[in-house]
Structures are given as C-alpha cells and as structure tokens.
Design an enzyme around this catalytic site. Structure first.
Site, PDB file in Angstrom:
ATOM      1  N   ALA A  43      62.635  37.826  42.407  1.00 26.86           N
ATOM      2  CA  ALA A  43      63.203  38.459  43.601  1.00 26.86           C
ATOM      3  C   ALA A  43      62.213  39.436  44.216  1.00 26.86           C
ATOM      4  O   ALA A  43      62.048  39.490  45.448  1.00 26.86           O
ATOM      5  CB  ALA A  43      64.506  39.176  43.241  1.00 26.86           C
ATOM      6  N   TYR A  85      61.832  39.727  38.649  1.00 27.70           N
ATOM      7  CA  TYR A  85      60.433  39.520  39.054  1.00 27.70           C
ATOM      8  C   TYR A  85      60.347  38.568  40.256  1.00 27.70           C
ATOM      9  O   TYR A  85      59.677  38.857  41.256  1.00 27.70           O
ATOM     10  CB  TYR A  85      59.645  38.948  37.874  1.00 27.70           C
ATOM     11  CG  TYR A  85      58.198  38.656  38.189  1.00 27.70           C
ATOM     12  CD1 TYR A  85      57.287  39.690  38.346  1.00 27.70           C
ATOM     13  CD2 TYR A  85      57.745  37.342  38.350  1.00 27.70           C
ATOM     14  CE1 TYR A  85      55.966  39.427  38.650  1.00 27.70           C
ATOM     15  CE2 TYR A  85      56.424  37.079  38.641  1.00 27.70           C
ATOM     16  CZ  TYR A  85      55.537  38.114  38.789  1.00 27.70           C
ATOM     17  OH  TYR A  85      54.230  37.857  39.106  1.00 27.70           O
ATOM     18  N   ASN A  99      48.285  45.381  44.559  1.00 20.84           N
ATOM     19  CA  ASN A  99      48.276  44.342  43.520  1.00 20.84           C
ATOM     20  C   ASN A  99      49.089  44.707  42.287  1.00 20.84           C
ATOM     21  O   ASN A  99      49.564  43.808  41.585  1.00 20.84           O
ATOM     22  CB  ASN A  99      46.814  44.077  43.119  1.00 20.84           C
ATOM     23  CG  ASN A  99      46.697  43.335  41.809  1.00 20.84           C
ATOM     24  OD1 ASN A  99      46.830  42.114  41.749  1.00 20.84           O
ATOM     25  ND2 ASN A  99      46.471  44.065  40.718  1.00 20.84           N
ATOM     26  N   GLY A 134      46.570  48.650  40.516  1.00 14.54           N
ATOM     27  CA  GLY A 134      46.594  47.799  39.324  1.00 14.54           C
ATOM     28  C   GLY A 134      45.190  47.343  38.968  1.00 14.54           C
ATOM     29  O   GLY A 134      45.000  46.234  38.448  1.00 14.54           O
ATOM     30  N   ALA A 135      44.202  48.216  39.217  1.00 10.44           N
ATOM     31  CA  ALA A 135      42.799  47.810  39.085  1.00 10.44           C
ATOM     32  C   ALA A 135      42.237  48.041  37.691  1.00 10.44           C
ATOM     33  O   ALA A 135      41.074  47.749  37.448  1.00 10.44           O
ATOM     34  CB  ALA A 135      41.939  48.546  40.113  1.00 10.44           C
ATOM     35  N   SER A 136      43.038  48.540  36.770  1.00 10.53           N
ATOM     36  CA  SER A 136      42.491  48.813  35.438  1.00 10.53           C
ATOM     37  C   SER A 136      42.413  47.564  34.584  1.00 10.53           C
ATOM     38  O   SER A 136      41.734  47.548  33.554  1.00 10.53           O
ATOM     39  CB  SER A 136      43.335  49.878  34.726  1.00 10.53           C
ATOM     40  OG  SER A 136      44.660  49.421  34.508  1.00 10.53           O
ATOM     41  N   ILE A 159      47.462  32.940  35.842  1.00 10.55           N
ATOM     42  CA  ILE A 159      46.102  33.488  35.779  1.00 10.55           C
ATOM     43  C   ILE A 159      45.936  34.210  34.450  1.00 10.55           C
ATOM     44  O   ILE A 159      46.773  35.065  34.097  1.00 10.55           O
ATOM     45  CB  ILE A 159      45.869  34.492  36.942  1.00 10.55           C
ATOM     46  CG1 ILE A 159      46.286  33.871  38.288  1.00 10.55           C
ATOM     47  CG2 ILE A 159      44.407  34.945  36.955  1.00 10.55           C
ATOM     48  CD1 ILE A 159      45.604  32.572  38.654  1.00 10.55           C
ATOM     49  N   VAL A 206      52.323  53.668  41.255  1.00 14.01           N
ATOM     50  CA  VAL A 206      52.509  53.082  42.585  1.00 14.01           C
ATOM     51  C   VAL A 206      53.960  53.108  43.077  1.00 14.01           C
ATOM     52  O   VAL A 206      54.219  52.816  44.237  1.00 14.01           O
ATOM     53  CB  VAL A 206      51.997  51.618  42.649  1.00 14.01           C
ATOM     54  CG1 VAL A 206      50.490  51.561  42.508  1.00 14.01           C
ATOM     55  CG2 VAL A 206      52.707  50.744  41.631  1.00 14.01           C
ATOM     56  N   SER A 260      53.284  36.088  44.083  1.00 10.42           N
ATOM     57  CA  SER A 260      53.294  35.144  42.957  1.00 10.42           C
ATOM     58  C   SER A 260      53.886  33.827  43.442  1.00 10.42           C
ATOM     59  O   SER A 260      54.587  33.794  44.460  1.00 10.42           O
ATOM     60  CB  SER A 260      54.171  35.698  41.820  1.00 10.42           C
ATOM     61  OG  SER A 260      54.253  34.778  40.745  1.00 10.42           O
TER      62      SER A 260
HETATM   63  P1  NAP Z   1      48.156  43.109  34.094  1.00  6.95           P
HETATM   64  O1  NAP Z   1      46.992  42.475  33.452  1.00  6.95           O
HETATM   65  O2  NAP Z   1      49.338  43.466  33.271  1.00  6.95           O
HETATM   66  O3  NAP Z   1      47.668  44.402  34.893  1.00  6.95           O
HETATM   67  C1  NAP Z   1      48.611  45.144  35.630  1.00  6.95           C
HETATM   68  C2  NAP Z   1      47.938  46.302  36.318  1.00  6.95           C
HETATM   69  O4  NAP Z   1      48.937  47.014  37.082  1.00  6.95           O
HETATM   70  C3  NAP Z   1      47.348  47.308  35.346  1.00  6.95           C
HETATM   71  O5  NAP Z   1      46.218  47.897  35.930  1.00  6.95           O
HETATM   72  C4  NAP Z   1      48.464  48.335  35.211  1.00  6.95           C
HETATM   73  O6  NAP Z   1      47.950  49.581  34.770  1.00  6.95           O
HETATM   74  C5  NAP Z   1      48.964  48.373  36.656  1.00  6.95           C
HETATM   75  N1  NAP Z   1      50.308  48.925  36.795  1.00  6.95           N
HETATM   76  C6  NAP Z   1      51.449  48.505  36.190  1.00  6.95           C
HETATM   77  N2  NAP Z   1      52.467  49.332  36.529  1.00  6.95           N
HETATM   78  C7  NAP Z   1      51.952  50.269  37.374  1.00  6.95           C
HETATM   79  C8  NAP Z   1      52.493  51.391  38.045  1.00  6.95           C
HETATM   80  N3  NAP Z   1      53.800  51.741  37.942  1.00  6.95           N
HETATM   81  N4  NAP Z   1      51.676  52.147  38.815  1.00  6.95           N
HETATM   82  C9  NAP Z   1      50.357  51.826  38.924  1.00  6.95           C
HETATM   83  N5  NAP Z   1      49.791  50.773  38.327  1.00  6.95           N
HETATM   84  C10 NAP Z   1      50.584  50.006  37.543  1.00  6.95           C
HETATM   85  O7  NAP Z   1      48.724  42.197  35.284  1.00  6.95           O
HETATM   86  P2  NAP Z   1      48.071  40.962  36.066  1.00  6.95           P
HETATM   87  O8  NAP Z   1      48.405  39.731  35.332  1.00  6.95           O
HETATM   88  O9  NAP Z   1      46.661  41.269  36.424  1.00  6.95           O
HETATM   89  O10 NAP Z   1      48.986  40.957  37.391  1.00  6.95           O
HETATM   90  C11 NAP Z   1      48.574  41.657  38.561  1.00  6.95           C
HETATM   91  C12 NAP Z   1      49.441  41.239  39.727  1.00  6.95           C
HETATM   92  O11 NAP Z   1      49.384  39.833  39.875  1.00  6.95           O
HETATM   93  C13 NAP Z   1      50.928  41.578  39.551  1.00  6.95           C
HETATM   94  O12 NAP Z   1      51.463  41.971  40.792  1.00  6.95           O
HETATM   95  C14 NAP Z   1      51.532  40.272  39.101  1.00  6.95           C
HETATM   96  O13 NAP Z   1      52.895  40.150  39.431  1.00  6.95           O
HETATM   97  C15 NAP Z   1      50.679  39.288  39.879  1.00  6.95           C
HETATM   98  N6  NAP Z   1      50.662  37.941  39.314  1.00  6.95           N
HETATM   99  C16 NAP Z   1      50.040  37.697  38.127  1.00  6.95           C
HETATM  100  C17 NAP Z   1      50.007  36.400  37.615  1.00  6.95           C
HETATM  101  C18 NAP Z   1      49.309  36.047  36.342  1.00  6.95           C
HETATM  102  O14 NAP Z   1      49.370  34.873  35.964  1.00  6.95           O
HETATM  103  N7  NAP Z   1      48.624  36.964  35.686  1.00  6.95           N
HETATM  104  C19 NAP Z   1      50.653  35.358  38.318  1.00  6.95           C
HETATM  105  C20 NAP Z   1      51.297  35.651  39.515  1.00  6.95           C
HETATM  106  C21 NAP Z   1      51.274  36.954  40.019  1.00  6.95           C
HETATM  107  P3  NAP Z   1      48.884  50.723  34.083  1.00  6.95           P
HETATM  108  O15 NAP Z   1      49.863  50.001  33.200  1.00  6.95           O
HETATM  109  O16 NAP Z   1      47.949  51.614  33.343  1.00  6.95           O
HETATM  110  O17 NAP Z   1      49.543  51.461  35.199  1.00  6.95           O
END
Ligand code: NAP
Length: 259
Positions: free
Chosen positions: A161, A159, A93, A14-16, A192, A67, A145
C-alpha cells in the site's frame, strides 16, 4: 552520452545501505555533491568511507535523520542546501519492508511502514521545494517497488500500500512542481540484492531469482543507473513516470512462459 552531474547538489535518503548507497555512489561518481541521510550515524560513516574509496574526488557528507520526522527532515534538507550551495537532486529512497500478515500485524506496524515509506516522500519533497525554486528547477526520484503498484505478496499489505501510494503522491506532486521546473519520477525495483533484502532468507532469494526472466537478482547498480538517467539533463521532459527495473519479473504469465 549524458551530461555529467558535476557539482550538482544531491540528497539520498536511506544512503547508509543497499540501494540508497548504490544511488549515492552513482551520483558521486558522476561528480555530484551528495548528502547521505539515514538514522544510524555509524553505518552512514561506513557508507561514506566506502563511497569515498570508489569516488575519491566526491564531496560527501553524512546527515543522520529520521525521514518520518518533519523537523529532522526540514533541518537535514536545509543544511544540505546550505553546505552544498543549493539543491538540485532529491532521491527519496529510504524504506522498510517488515513482512507480517494482517492477522498478526499490530496497527502500529502499519502506521510505521506508512510513515517511513510514504509520509517520508511528502516530507522530503515539501522541504526541498523552496530550494528547488531558488535553483530554478530540480529532480525528485522516488524509490517505489513492483510490490504494490504491480504485484502482491503475503505479509506485505502495508508495504504494498505504501509503495503504490508513493505513485499516487508522485502524480499530483508533479502537477504542483512543474511550474518550478521540477520533475518527479519513480523507479520500481524488482528483487535487488541488498542487506535488507538478504534478510528474507536464502530460500526466498533463490525462489525470486528463479522467477526473473533475466535469470538473476538485481544489483544496486541496476537501480542507480535508472536513477542517474532520471536525474540527468536529458530526462528533463519526463515527469510523473515510473521505470520498472526488475529483469522482466512482472511479465511472465506463468513459469511456462519463461521455458
Ligand atoms: P536496506 O538495505 O534495508 O536499507 C534501507 C536504508 O533506509 C538504510 O540506509 C536505513 O538506514 C534507511 N532507513 C530505514 N528507515 C529509516 C528512517 N526511518 N529514516 C531514515 N532512514 C531510514 O533497504 P534496500 O533494500 O536498499 O531498500 C531501499 C528502498 O528500495 C526502500 O524504499 C525499499 O522499499 C525499496 N525496494 C527495495 C527492493 C529490494 O529488493 N531490495 C525492492 C523494491 C523496492 P537506518 O536503518 O540506519 O535508518
């Protein structure tokens, strides 16, 4: 204060975007070699360029990968270990958070959230085990989370769960990994500000910021700093634990508590 991660081989899924990109930048700035994994190749290249601009000496590579797919994950992890000369840090991640009430939710959406958020943790760790063993140890950091392990929110049954289940996975995985000197821990982000999170809309963002005792939404750097600690040599006696990084959001008993 902490030993730098110079030359360590790392993978961030999820590094993009968002938190994953922040973690990858943090690791790269500490001198680690980093494989950036996500599905979208173009977004990965953009993230690669952005990280390289901030950490010019970093060794980075992109690895398009779903993933939730075992064959792709095994290939991605094996390739990273081959190119980077082993593997010592895995940041699982990648995650998704569609918001749908149970009544409106197609069961396929439930399965997809479980696959991307939970099955992915198992697949990545499973693929990494032989490489950690070869290296004599390793670090796994899961992005869970507060939603699920601690709090609940309308529309996030699947989510929540998946994020709570990541912690159940972590504790038993820690028992299996310990004999190979591998630790596994989790960060539990609050709210975040990332591309994905911003999709919840301005009203949601404002309400969330107002509910945080420290008075702001979190940044990807806030999460990356906790991950860097758990990846460090100095965190080597910590396993099966969770660090909540939420500005105190889960603590107030009521809004009056913050007055
Ligand atoms: P984001 O900005 O939507 O980024 C998600 C990343 O995951 C993207 O790089 C996306 O790239 C990748 N991804 C999604 N589905 C994928 C798949 N099937 N295979 C490979 N890569 C995949 O999300 P974020 O807010 O940074 O969240 C990242 C993590 O933190 C998640 O696990 C989320 O549950 C957790 N989290 C976030 C928050 C928050 O407030 N932002 C709070 C609690 C927990 P592609 O779509 O191109 O694959």
């Amino acid at each position: 204060m902490f030993t730098k991660l110079t030359g360590r081989s790392a993978i961030v899924t999820g590094a993009s975007k968002g938190i994953g990109r922040g973690i990858a930048l943090g690791l790269a700035a500490q001198g680690a070699q980093v494989t950036l994994a996500a599905r979208g190749a173009d977004a990965l290249e953009i993230a690669h360029a952005a990280i390289a601009a901030k950490a010019p000496a970093a060794k980075l590579r992109c690895a398009p990968c779903d993933v939730a797919d075992w064959d792709q994950v095994r290939q991605m992890v094996d390739d990273a270990a081959k190119v980077q000369g082993g593997l010592s840090i895995l940041c699982a991640n990648a995650g998704i958070y569609p918001q749908t009430t149970m009544e409106d939710m197609d069961p396929a959406e439930w399965d997809n959230v479980m696959a991307v958020n939970l099955r992915s943790s198992f697949l990545a760790v499973k693929a990494a085990i032989p490489h950690f063993r070869k290296a004599g140890g390793g670090r796994v950091i899961l992005t869970s989370s507060i939603t699920g392990p601690i709090t609940g929110y309308r529309g996030w049954t699947h989510y929540g769960a998946s994020k709570a289940a990541q912690l159940g996975f972590m504790r038993s995985a820690a028992m299996e990994l310990a004999k190979d000197n591998v630790t596994i821990n989790a960060v539990l982000p609050g709210n975040i500000l990332t591309e994905g999170f911003a999709g919840n809309g301005p009203e949601y963002l404002a309400a969330m910021a107002a509910s945080v005792p420290l008075g702001r939404l979190g940044t990807v750097d806030d999460i990356a700093n906790a991950v860097l600690f758990l990846a460090s040599d100095e965190a080597g006696y910590i396993t099966a634990q969770q660090i909540v990084v939420d500005g105190g959001q889960v603590v107030p008993e009521s809004l009056d508590a913050m007055a």
